[in-house]
Design an enzyme around this catalytic site. Structure first.
Site, PDB file in Angstrom:
ATOM      1  N   ARG A   1      57.668  48.015  38.101  1.00 38.78           N
ATOM      2  CA  ARG A   1      58.266  46.714  37.787  1.00 38.78           C
ATOM      3  C   ARG A   1      58.393  46.601  36.272  1.00 38.78           C
ATOM      4  O   ARG A   1      57.574  47.149  35.531  1.00 38.78           O
ATOM      5  CB  ARG A   1      57.427  45.576  38.347  1.00 38.78           C
ATOM      6  CG  ARG A   1      56.057  45.423  37.720  1.00 38.78           C
ATOM      7  CD  ARG A   1      55.406  44.142  38.167  1.00 38.78           C
ATOM      8  NE  ARG A   1      55.050  44.156  39.573  1.00 38.78           N
ATOM      9  CZ  ARG A   1      54.711  43.071  40.258  1.00 38.78           C
ATOM     10  NH1 ARG A   1      54.720  41.876  39.678  1.00 38.78           N
ATOM     11  NH2 ARG A   1      54.364  43.145  41.528  1.00 38.78           N
TER      12      ARG A   1
ATOM     13  N   ARG B   1      53.165  46.573  25.688  1.00 41.97           N
ATOM     14  CA  ARG B   1      53.350  45.478  24.728  1.00 41.97           C
ATOM     15  C   ARG B   1      52.033  45.061  24.089  1.00 41.97           C
ATOM     16  O   ARG B   1      51.974  44.711  22.906  1.00 41.97           O
ATOM     17  CB  ARG B   1      54.029  44.302  25.415  1.00 41.97           C
ATOM     18  CG  ARG B   1      55.488  44.592  25.787  1.00 41.97           C
ATOM     19  CD  ARG B   1      56.024  43.612  26.810  1.00 41.97           C
ATOM     20  NE  ARG B   1      56.033  42.249  26.287  1.00 41.97           N
ATOM     21  CZ  ARG B   1      56.263  41.186  27.044  1.00 41.97           C
ATOM     22  NH1 ARG B   1      56.468  41.333  28.354  1.00 41.97           N
ATOM     23  NH2 ARG B   1      56.276  39.984  26.510  1.00 41.97           N
TER      24      ARG B   1
ATOM     25  N   ASP C   1      59.022  43.562  33.211  1.00 47.85           N
ATOM     26  CA  ASP C   1      58.937  42.121  33.014  1.00 47.85           C
ATOM     27  C   ASP C   1      60.277  41.546  32.565  1.00 47.85           C
ATOM     28  O   ASP C   1      61.205  42.280  32.197  1.00 47.85           O
ATOM     29  CB  ASP C   1      57.869  41.794  31.968  1.00 47.85           C
ATOM     30  CG  ASP C   1      56.463  42.074  32.473  1.00 47.85           C
ATOM     31  OD1 ASP C   1      56.254  42.064  33.707  1.00 47.85           O
ATOM     32  OD2 ASP C   1      55.565  42.311  31.644  1.00 47.85           O
TER      33      ASP C   1
END
Length: 250
Positions: A52, A199, A54
Site C-alpha cells: 500500500r 518517511r 499512502d
C-alpha cells in the site's frame, strides 16, 4: 470457466489519490484501476497490490495481480492500450502478463526500493512531486547515518503505531543520499517496509543533517523501539516506490 492469473505493472502520480488501497469515501488508485479493468474485460475484477502507498505517494513501478475468467493470454497482454484509455491520466498500465495461479503480488516480492526526492529552490515543475527544502544539510553525515540502518533489523521506531504486522523486522540492503542538480534523492531498499517507515527514516536523518542529533542518538532512537523518539515524517509528495523484485518477473 477458465480462470487465469495475471500480473499488472503500472505507475502512478499519487497526488490526487488517497493512496493505493480501496477505501470508503475516498478516491484511490486501486479503485480506479479495478473500475477500468472491470469495464474493459466485462467482468468484475478485484486486483491485489504489492503493498500500500499512502495518500500523495507516487509509484514509478507497482505490481498487482488479478484473476480473469475466459480471457486468453494474448487478449490480456494486448489489453494495455484499452485499459489505459479508461484510466485517469495520472495512472498508467505498463504491461499485463500471465503468471502461475499461485503467484502473489504482495507475498512473492523479495525486495522493494523507494526514493525520496528533495529540491532546494522553488520549481513549479516539481510541485507535488518533490519536497522543497531550504535548510542546509550535511550530506556526508546523513550518508554515514544511513549506513548504520543496515546493521539493524527491528525498525519499530520508524513504524506507524497500531499496525497489524506480525513483526517489525526488515532487512535493509541499501540506504544512501545522492546529490542531483538542485536537489537530493534518498534511495532505500529492503525485503519489506513498515507503514510510514521511509518517511520517518528520512525525517530522522534530516536531524543528523541539521546537526541536531548525532550517530549515537540515532542508535538510541532505533534501539528504543519507540516511534515518538524518531523524527517527524516528511511530506508524502517526495516519496516514490520505484522497484519491486520477484523471482519470476524480468
Amino acid at each position: 470457466m477458465n480462470t487465469q492469473r495475471f500480473f499488472i505493472e503500472l505507475a502512478y502520480d499519487g497526488t490526487a489519490y488517497h493512496g493505493w488501497q480501496t477505501q470508503p469515501n475516498a478516491v484511490t488508485v486501486q479503485q480506479e484501476l479495478d473500475k477500468a479493468l472491470s469495464v474493459f474485460f466485462r467482468q468484475p475484477v478485484e486486483s491485489l497490490g504489492c503493498g500500500r502507498t499512502d495518500a500523495g505517494v507516487h509509484a514509478s513501478q507497482f505490481f498487482a495481480h488479478m484473476d480473469l475468467q475466459d480471457v486468453t493470454e494474448a487478449a490480456a497482454i494486448n489489453a494495455v492500450g484499452g485499459v489505459n484509455a479508461l484510466l485517469p491520466y495520472p495512472i498508467a498500465v505498463k504491461r499485463i502478463f500471465k503468471v502461475a495461479d499461485t503467484a502473489h503480488a504482495r507475498f512473492d516480492a523479495t525486495a522493494r526500493s523507494y526514493e525520496y526526492h528533495f529540491h532546494f529552490h522553488k520549481d513549479p515543475f516539481k510541485l507535488n512531486r518533490s519536497w522543497l527544502y531550504k535548510a542546509k544539510l550535511d550530506i556526508g553525515a546523513m550518508n554515514e547515518a544511513a549506513a548504520q540502518l543496515l546493521t539493524y533489523t527491528d525498525f519499530t521506531s520508524f513504524s506507524k503505531s497500531n499496525t497489524s504486522t506480525a513483526t517489525n523486522n526488515c532487512k535493509i540492503t541499501q540506504a544512501y543520499f545522492r546529490e542531483t542538480e538542485g536537489g537530493l534523492i534518498f534511495t532505500i531498499s529492503a525485503d519489506r517496509f513498515l507503514r510510514n517507515m521511509v518517511r520517518a527514516i528520512v525525517g530522522t536523518l534530516i536531524l543528523i543533517g541539521r546537526k541536531e542529533i548525532g550517530l549515537a542518538q540515532l542508535k538510541e532512537i532505533i534501539e528504543s523501539k519507540n516511534r515518538s523518539n524518531a523524527g517527524q515524517s516528511v511530506p508524502a509528495c517526495g516519496l516514490y516506490l520505484v522497484n519491486i523484485i520477484y523471482p519470476f518477473v524480468n
